[in-house]
Design a protein around this motif. Structure first.
Motif, PDB file in Angstrom:
ATOM      1  N   ALA A 222       0.827  -1.205   0.000  1.00  0.00           N
ATOM      2  CA  ALA A 222       0.000   0.000   0.000  1.00  0.00           C
ATOM      3  C   ALA A 222       0.861   1.255   0.000  1.00  0.00           C
ATOM      4  O   ALA A 222       0.575   2.216  -0.730  1.00  0.00           O
ATOM      5  CB  ALA A 222      -0.920  -0.014   1.220  1.00  0.00           C
ATOM      6  N   PHE A 223       1.917   1.244   0.799  1.00  0.00           N
ATOM      7  CA  PHE A 223       2.751   2.438   0.900  1.00  0.00           C
ATOM      8  C   PHE A 223       3.488   2.708  -0.414  1.00  0.00           C
ATOM      9  O   PHE A 223       3.433   3.822  -0.951  1.00  0.00           O
ATOM     10  CB  PHE A 223       3.761   2.251   2.039  1.00  0.00           C
ATOM     11  N   VAL A 224       4.173   1.703  -0.946  1.00  0.00           N
ATOM     12  CA  VAL A 224       4.938   1.900  -2.171  1.00  0.00           C
ATOM     13  C   VAL A 224       4.011   2.077  -3.369  1.00  0.00           C
ATOM     14  O   VAL A 224       4.269   2.889  -4.269  1.00  0.00           O
ATOM     15  CB  VAL A 224       5.915   0.725  -2.394  1.00  0.00           C
ATOM     16  N   GLY A 225       2.917   1.322  -3.383  1.00  0.00           N
ATOM     17  CA  GLY A 225       1.966   1.494  -4.479  1.00  0.00           C
ATOM     18  C   GLY A 225       1.393   2.890  -4.537  1.00  0.00           C
ATOM     19  O   GLY A 225       1.177   3.450  -5.624  1.00  0.00           O
ATOM     20  N   GLY A 226       1.141   3.484  -3.381  1.00  0.00           N
ATOM     21  CA  GLY A 226       0.659   4.865  -3.358  1.00  0.00           C
ATOM     22  C   GLY A 226       1.671   5.835  -3.946  1.00  0.00           C
ATOM     23  O   GLY A 226       1.310   6.763  -4.691  1.00  0.00           O
ATOM     24  N   LEU A 227       2.957   5.627  -3.617  1.00  0.00           N
ATOM     25  CA  LEU A 227       3.997   6.485  -4.200  1.00  0.00           C
ATOM     26  C   LEU A 227       4.079   6.300  -5.714  1.00  0.00           C
ATOM     27  O   LEU A 227       4.210   7.274  -6.473  1.00  0.00           O
ATOM     28  CB  LEU A 227       5.350   6.165  -3.558  1.00  0.00           C
ATOM     29  N   ALA A 228       4.017   5.042  -6.158  1.00  0.00           N
ATOM     30  CA  ALA A 228       4.094   4.773  -7.593  1.00  0.00           C
ATOM     31  C   ALA A 228       2.944   5.447  -8.336  1.00  0.00           C
ATOM     32  O   ALA A 228       3.126   6.014  -9.424  1.00  0.00           O
ATOM     33  CB  ALA A 228       4.084   3.272  -7.846  1.00  0.00           C
ATOM     34  N   ASN A 229       1.746   5.395  -7.764  1.00  0.00           N
ATOM     35  CA  ASN A 229       0.608   6.036  -8.417  1.00  0.00           C
ATOM     36  C   ASN A 229       0.751   7.550  -8.436  1.00  0.00           C
ATOM     37  O   ASN A 229       0.280   8.217  -9.369  1.00  0.00           O
ATOM     38  CB  ASN A 229      -0.691   5.621  -7.730  1.00  0.00           C
TER      39      ASN A 229
ATOM     40  N   GLY B 283       9.768   0.546 -10.332  1.00  0.00           N
ATOM     41  CA  GLY B 283      10.555   0.449 -11.551  1.00  0.00           C
ATOM     42  C   GLY B 283      10.695   1.782 -12.255  1.00  0.00           C
ATOM     43  O   GLY B 283      10.256   2.835 -11.761  1.00  0.00           O
ATOM     44  N   PRO B 284      11.291   1.777 -13.444  1.00  0.00           N
ATOM     45  CA  PRO B 284      11.633   3.018 -14.133  1.00  0.00           C
ATOM     46  C   PRO B 284      10.412   3.708 -14.749  1.00  0.00           C
ATOM     47  O   PRO B 284       9.356   3.108 -14.938  1.00  0.00           O
ATOM     48  CB  PRO B 284      12.601   2.547 -15.227  1.00  0.00           C
ATOM     49  N   ALA B 285      10.597   5.002 -15.054  1.00  0.00           N
ATOM     50  CA  ALA B 285       9.579   5.769 -15.782  1.00  0.00           C
ATOM     51  C   ALA B 285       9.454   5.179 -17.186  1.00  0.00           C
ATOM     52  O   ALA B 285      10.395   4.561 -17.710  1.00  0.00           O
ATOM     53  CB  ALA B 285       9.987   7.233 -15.831  1.00  0.00           C
ATOM     54  N   PRO B 286       8.309   5.336 -17.854  1.00  0.00           N
ATOM     55  CA  PRO B 286       7.160   6.142 -17.410  1.00  0.00           C
ATOM     56  C   PRO B 286       6.119   5.350 -16.649  1.00  0.00           C
ATOM     57  O   PRO B 286       5.179   5.931 -16.116  1.00  0.00           O
ATOM     58  CB  PRO B 286       6.583   6.637 -18.738  1.00  0.00           C
ATOM     59  N   ASP B 287       6.283   3.975 -16.580  1.00  0.00           N
ATOM     60  CA  ASP B 287       5.212   3.158 -16.020  1.00  0.00           C
ATOM     61  C   ASP B 287       5.285   3.018 -14.504  1.00  0.00           C
ATOM     62  O   ASP B 287       4.271   2.821 -13.842  1.00  0.00           O
ATOM     63  CB  ASP B 287       5.230   1.764 -16.663  1.00  0.00           C
ATOM     64  N   PHE B 288       6.495   3.037 -13.937  1.00  0.00           N
ATOM     65  CA  PHE B 288       6.695   2.914 -12.493  1.00  0.00           C
ATOM     66  C   PHE B 288       6.037   1.643 -11.928  1.00  0.00           C
ATOM     67  O   PHE B 288       5.440   1.660 -10.856  1.00  0.00           O
ATOM     68  CB  PHE B 288       6.174   4.151 -11.761  1.00  0.00           C
ATOM     69  N   LEU B 289       6.191   0.535 -12.619  1.00  0.00           N
ATOM     70  CA  LEU B 289       5.624  -0.730 -12.185  1.00  0.00           C
ATOM     71  C   LEU B 289       6.619  -1.462 -11.287  1.00  0.00           C
ATOM     72  O   LEU B 289       7.826  -1.229 -11.348  1.00  0.00           O
ATOM     73  CB  LEU B 289       5.278  -1.584 -13.408  1.00  0.00           C
TER      74      LEU B 289
ATOM     75  N   PRO C 129      -2.898   6.717 -15.507  1.00  0.00           N
ATOM     76  CA  PRO C 129      -3.892   6.362 -14.498  1.00  0.00           C
ATOM     77  C   PRO C 129      -3.277   5.507 -13.402  1.00  0.00           C
ATOM     78  O   PRO C 129      -2.192   4.939 -13.568  1.00  0.00           O
ATOM     79  CB  PRO C 129      -4.928   5.568 -15.307  1.00  0.00           C
ATOM     80  N   PRO C 130      -3.945   5.345 -12.250  1.00  0.00           N
ATOM     81  CA  PRO C 130      -3.441   4.489 -11.179  1.00  0.00           C
ATOM     82  C   PRO C 130      -3.320   3.048 -11.635  1.00  0.00           C
ATOM     83  O   PRO C 130      -3.985   2.611 -12.573  1.00  0.00           O
ATOM     84  CB  PRO C 130      -4.506   4.638 -10.075  1.00  0.00           C
ATOM     85  N   THR C 131      -2.431   2.315 -10.942  1.00  0.00           N
ATOM     86  CA  THR C 131      -2.255   0.887 -11.224  1.00  0.00           C
ATOM     87  C   THR C 131      -2.445   0.096  -9.945  1.00  0.00           C
ATOM     88  O   THR C 131      -2.160   0.591  -8.838  1.00  0.00           O
ATOM     89  CB  THR C 131      -0.860   0.599 -11.793  1.00  0.00           C
ATOM     90  N   ASN C 132      -2.971  -1.119 -10.098  1.00  0.00           N
ATOM     91  CA  ASN C 132      -3.067  -2.028  -8.953  1.00  0.00           C
ATOM     92  C   ASN C 132      -2.000  -3.117  -9.012  1.00  0.00           C
ATOM     93  O   ASN C 132      -2.125  -4.168  -8.386  1.00  0.00           O
ATOM     94  CB  ASN C 132      -4.463  -2.648  -8.890  1.00  0.00           C
ATOM     95  N   ALA C 133      -0.930  -2.848  -9.784  1.00  0.00           N
ATOM     96  CA  ALA C 133       0.122  -3.855  -9.980  1.00  0.00           C
ATOM     97  C   ALA C 133       0.841  -4.197  -8.682  1.00  0.00           C
ATOM     98  O   ALA C 133       1.471  -5.262  -8.584  1.00  0.00           O
ATOM     99  CB  ALA C 133       1.130  -3.350 -11.008  1.00  0.00           C
ATOM    100  N   TYR C 134       0.774  -3.325  -7.669  1.00  0.00           N
ATOM    101  CA  TYR C 134       1.473  -3.593  -6.414  1.00  0.00           C
ATOM    102  C   TYR C 134       0.659  -4.471  -5.473  1.00  0.00           C
ATOM    103  O   TYR C 134       1.165  -4.898  -4.441  1.00  0.00           O
ATOM    104  CB  TYR C 134       1.834  -2.270  -5.730  1.00  0.00           C
ATOM    105  N   SER C 135      -0.600  -4.739  -5.809  1.00  0.00           N
ATOM    106  CA  SER C 135      -1.445  -5.577  -4.958  1.00  0.00           C
ATOM    107  C   SER C 135      -1.087  -7.041  -5.163  1.00  0.00           C
ATOM    108  O   SER C 135      -1.130  -7.555  -6.292  1.00  0.00           O
ATOM    109  CB  SER C 135      -2.929  -5.352  -5.300  1.00  0.00           C
ATOM    110  N   GLY C 136      -0.713  -7.702  -4.101  1.00  0.00           N
ATOM    111  CA  GLY C 136      -0.459  -9.130  -4.162  1.00  0.00           C
ATOM    112  C   GLY C 136       0.909  -9.536  -4.670  1.00  0.00           C
ATOM    113  O   GLY C 136       1.189 -10.731  -4.772  1.00  0.00           O
ATOM    114  N   VAL C 137       1.802  -8.570  -4.968  1.00  0.00           N
ATOM    115  CA  VAL C 137       3.135  -8.940  -5.430  1.00  0.00           C
ATOM    116  C   VAL C 137       4.085  -9.034  -4.240  1.00  0.00           C
ATOM    117  O   VAL C 137       3.869  -8.408  -3.206  1.00  0.00           O
ATOM    118  CB  VAL C 137       3.683  -7.935  -6.468  1.00  0.00           C
ATOM    119  N   LEU C 138       5.132  -9.829  -4.408  1.00  0.00           N
ATOM    120  CA  LEU C 138       6.105  -9.982  -3.327  1.00  0.00           C
ATOM    121  C   LEU C 138       7.084  -8.821  -3.291  1.00  0.00           C
ATOM    122  O   LEU C 138       7.402  -8.294  -2.226  1.00  0.00           O
ATOM    123  CB  LEU C 138       6.859 -11.307  -3.495  1.00  0.00           C
ATOM    124  N   CYS C 139       7.585  -8.423  -4.461  1.00  0.00           N
ATOM    125  CA  CYS C 139       8.629  -7.407  -4.527  1.00  0.00           C
ATOM    126  C   CYS C 139       8.032  -6.066  -4.940  1.00  0.00           C
ATOM    127  O   CYS C 139       7.302  -5.989  -5.927  1.00  0.00           O
ATOM    128  CB  CYS C 139       9.718  -7.827  -5.509  1.00  0.00           C
TER     129      CYS C 139
END
Length: 779
Positions: free
Chosen positions: A469-476, A499-505, A485-495
């Motif tokens: 939640a913390f890192v995903g909020g920063l990425a968004n 990542g790099p711009a422009p997607d920040f995944l 737009p926001p991404t939910n890619a950080y939900s349920g991942v281990l690491c």
């Protein structure tokens, strides 16, 4: 694996001595040193062969096991009592950091390649965390100053430390030594040595240290004590000589440490979220109003009920096998095979207060393999060494930190960077010493090294979704600034590293690299007469490149740094007069390229964050002198002084200070590089009866002020200090001795390091005044 406890270690030590036949032992009792013994010729193996110290053209400090015991050197951290210009600091997790003449690398990670290499009987311990049990049952220690890359390889740009264990004897002998101090800490060490067959000699040594809570809380509340020891070491050496042309030395050792980690002292409140952001505890208030400790080495506050017990739990094994084979009268083949394994764990109070803000753990494993083969040719006026070695290191590392109330994170958040690091090294080397005439000798050598590294890092979520939640909020937030737009890619991942711009995944960082270098050395020795030698030496050494171990919010924090390069120039002289006088002095200059250091850089929206960076150009220079004199029967005086000046010439890209402000580091010195460091020791031996000798001694250490970081702002200052020790004892030719001692006689308040700890700065204090009694008996 066999599990030992401190009590079992006592049984092992006692049994090793008890099994030795008493009648045989009595015939080999050791007599005390005679009053007129004076100064003897010191034999060293600095160039991987036996030579007189006065004939080796480099700066070397050599101390015998007896001298180390007299000075109170009981572990590698206290070796600074015997070696000027050597500093040993601790990072925030208690890992040791070695610097010689200011050349060191400050890093809170198991996989940090050092600038000072450490060996036991030439078998490498390539990472500082592996050095816990090296001080057991020593014959001597040799500290080589300046780059040692030709014979000792990468990561010895500052120098090399070789611990030489006491060897098996061909006659039965044994000894026991025990001490107790004012805090109730008890130590016992013993050995047994002797022949098993006509061709096999074995030596067993063991020690344990228990108890001694010397730190105590200083603020109102429950009185808490900490600092007690629970550690032990065991070593077995087997010397087998099946023929006149072959000999083998097997080394097996085990070390474990379950002691209390030393508690830190708060030196300055500095909440990472800015003034007013720190948590306010209902009993102890905020860190910003928390009382600083009194000027007392013992004072240290800790949280009363941590989530996990504050403790260490280290266990290490090492095995090495050396074989020497005489191929002819002049040529010897040497093989050294080495294996070491460490399981490391520490959990400590990371905020230096009773307020439950940060609790820090560090755990991992180190597994290292090594093999060296070399040929030594010893001809009339020429000695040649050629060889090759290979090593493989595997390191797993985690750093789970629990943040009940850290100013910039949600309450009760946990972070845990996890990394795996592998290093594979191969090298070929050659070294030669040519005696051109009885007065003039030339030396030279070179080593080619290839290092292949792989590294992966994962910023793990502890399972409760807080990191996601913390890192995903920063990425968004980063994505929104780029119009995504926001991404939910950080939900349920281990690491969860961004990542790099422009997607920040989210990414799992992974990288591989290969480095090459050629270390070299050329020098000359000129003997003006049998007492006086002058020498000059030019050498180049390298420290391997590496990867940082940090809580990486973004992958840019994990980039590799280049290997360091030092070109060193040294000139000196050595003078000795019989058994009464020995003088050595040297001047040195180091040209330093791509020094590695942890520093702060600005990351958008996150502010200052720690990264590993190269400092393009810096330098170090200075001089040192050492004197040993025996002016009269029974009296020995020893002193040494080192002056070192370090300076950053080109700091490279913009960096920040500890408060997040841009700063130009040009002109700053290195961390843990005091301008002046000195040691002294005075000992007087006086016969007081038949076969009985009194021993009086005084020793001391001085370090001028230094700093715990290249950021030379006030919170990192380490003040100058001088400590003095005294000892008085009796030694009998029947083998027993009794010594009363006082260490830090004046109870000097001092500290050995300074660190930033999240919401403030903290220091590790030196040891307070301590006194005790040591009893020893040698059969």
């Amino acid at each position: 694996m066999i599990s030992f406890t401190g009590r079992r270690m006592l049984y092992v030590t006692a049994a090793a001595i008890a099994v030795t036949p008493t009648s045989a032992l009595a015939q080999s009792a050791a007599a005390p040193s005679t009053a007129n013994e004076g100064l003897g010729d010191i034999i060293v193996t600095a160039q991987k062969r036996e030579q007189s110290l006065k004939d080796v053209g480099m700066t070397i400090t050599a101390q015998s096991g007896e001298q180390l015991q007299a000075l109170g050197v009981t572990n590698i951290q206290t070796l600074t009592k015997a070696v000027p210009g050597l500093t040993i600091a601790a990072d925030r997790e208690g890992l040791p950091t070695f610097s010689i003449r200011g050349i060191g690398f400050i890093a809170a990670q198991l996989s940090a390649a050092p600038t000072v290499s450490v060996y036991v009987d030439e078998a490498p311990l390539p990472y500082p965390a592996l050095t816990g049990g090296v001080a057991l049952d020593l014959e001597r220690v040799e500290v080589l100053k300046g780059p040692q890359g030709t014979l000792f390889g990468n990561n010895s740009t500052g120098g090399s430390i070789n611990f030489i264990a006491a060897k098996p004897t061909n006659v039965l002998s044994a000894g026991v030594r025990s001490s107790i101090d004012r805090f109730g800490q008890f130590n016992i060490e013993g050995f047994a040595s002797g022949p098993v067959t006509d061709t096999l000699n074995v030596r067993i040594a063991g020690s344990t240290t228990q108890g001694g809570d010397w730190q105590r809380t200083y603020t109102p509340g429950p009185k808490l004590k900490t600092g007690g020891a629970d550690r032990y070491a065991l070593r077995v050496l087997a010397d087998w000589r099946p023929s006149d042309s072959a000999k083998f030395l097997l080394h097996l050792s085990h070390y474990a440490d379950k002691s209390d980690p030393q508690a830190l002292q708060l030196s300055l409140a500095a909440p990472s979220g800015g003034p007013g952001s720190a948590y306010v505890d209902p009993v102890y208030g905020s860190v910003e109003t928390y009382p600083l400790p009194p000027h007392d080495n013992r004072a240290a506050d800790i949280t009363q009920n941590p989530a996990r017990k504050f403790t260490k739990d280290d266990e290490q094994y090492q095995a090495s096998l050396r074989g020497d084979f005489d191929l002819s009268d002049n040529i010897t083949l040497t093989s050294i095979t080495n294996y070491a394994h460490l399981r490391f764990y520490v959990n400590r109070d990371a905020d230096a207060t009773r307020i439950d803000m940060i609790q820090g753990s560090h755990l991992g494993t180190i597994e290292t393999y090594g093999q060296e083969l070399r040929l030594t040719g010893d001809f009339d006026n020429l000695n040649v060494i050629v060889g090759a070695n290979a090593s493989k290191d595997k390191i797993h590392e985690e750093e789970p930190y629990f943040y009940p109330h850290f100013s910039i994170l949600p309450p009760n958040m946990t972070t845990n960077p996890v990394s795996d690091f592998t290093s594979k090294t191969i090298a070929v080397f050659a070294n030669a010493e040519w005696k051109v005439s009885n007065q003039f000798t030339l030396t030279g050598g070179a080593r080619y090294t290839r290092v292949r590294q792989s590294f992966s890092n994962c910023f793990e979520d502890p399972g409760d979704g807080s990191t996601q939640a913390f890192v995903g909020g920063l990425a968004n937030l980063f994505r929104s600034l780029g119009g995504l737009p926001p991404t939910n890619a950080y939900s349920g991942v281990l690491c969860n590293t961004i990542g790099p711009a422009p997607d920040f995944l989210p990414v799992t960082y992974s990288d591989k690299s290969t480095d090459h270098n050629v270390s070299w050395r050329i020098g000359s020795n000129f003997k003006i007469n049998s007492d006086l030698m002058i020498y000059g030496l030019i050498s180049r050494g390298y420290k391997a490149g590496g990867y940082p171990f940090v809580v990486a919010i973004t992958q840019d924090q994990l980039n590799k740094v280049r290997q360091e390069k030092i070109t060193a120039y040294e000139a000196g002289l050595k003078f000795s007069r019989g058994r009464t006088l020995s003088i050595s002095t040297a001047g040195f200059y180091y040209d330093y390229v791509d020094k590695q250091t942890y520093a702060l850089v600005a990351i958008p929206l996150l502010g200052p964050n720690s990264v590993l960076r190269n400092i393009p150009k810096s330098k170090a220079y200075g001089w040192e002198a050492e004197l040993t004199v025996s002016p009269t029967s029974g009296l020995t005086l020893h002193g040494a002084l080192t002056y070192t000046k370090t300076k950053i010439v080109d700091p490279g890209p913009l960096l920040l200070d500890g408060f997040g402000r841009p700063i130009d580091y040009r002109g700053n010195g290195f961390a843990y590089a005091p301008k002046f460091s000195a040691i002294f020791d005075t000992e007087y031996r006086l016969p007081v009866g038949t076969g009985l000798e009194a021993v009086l001694g005084m020793s001391g250490v001085h370090n001028s002020k230094s700093t715990g970081s290249i950021d030379q702002t006030a919170p990192f200052f380490i003040k100058a200090f001088t400590t003095v020790d005294m000892r008085v004892g009796l030694e009998s030719e029947k083998g027993w001795s009794a010594t009363a001692w006082i260490r830090n006689l004046t109870n000097t308040y001092c500290w050995t390091d300074a660190n930033f700890i999240g919401d403030g700065y903290a220091r590790t204090a030196g040891l307070p005044r301590n006194f005790g009694l040591t009893l020893a008996y040698r059969f």
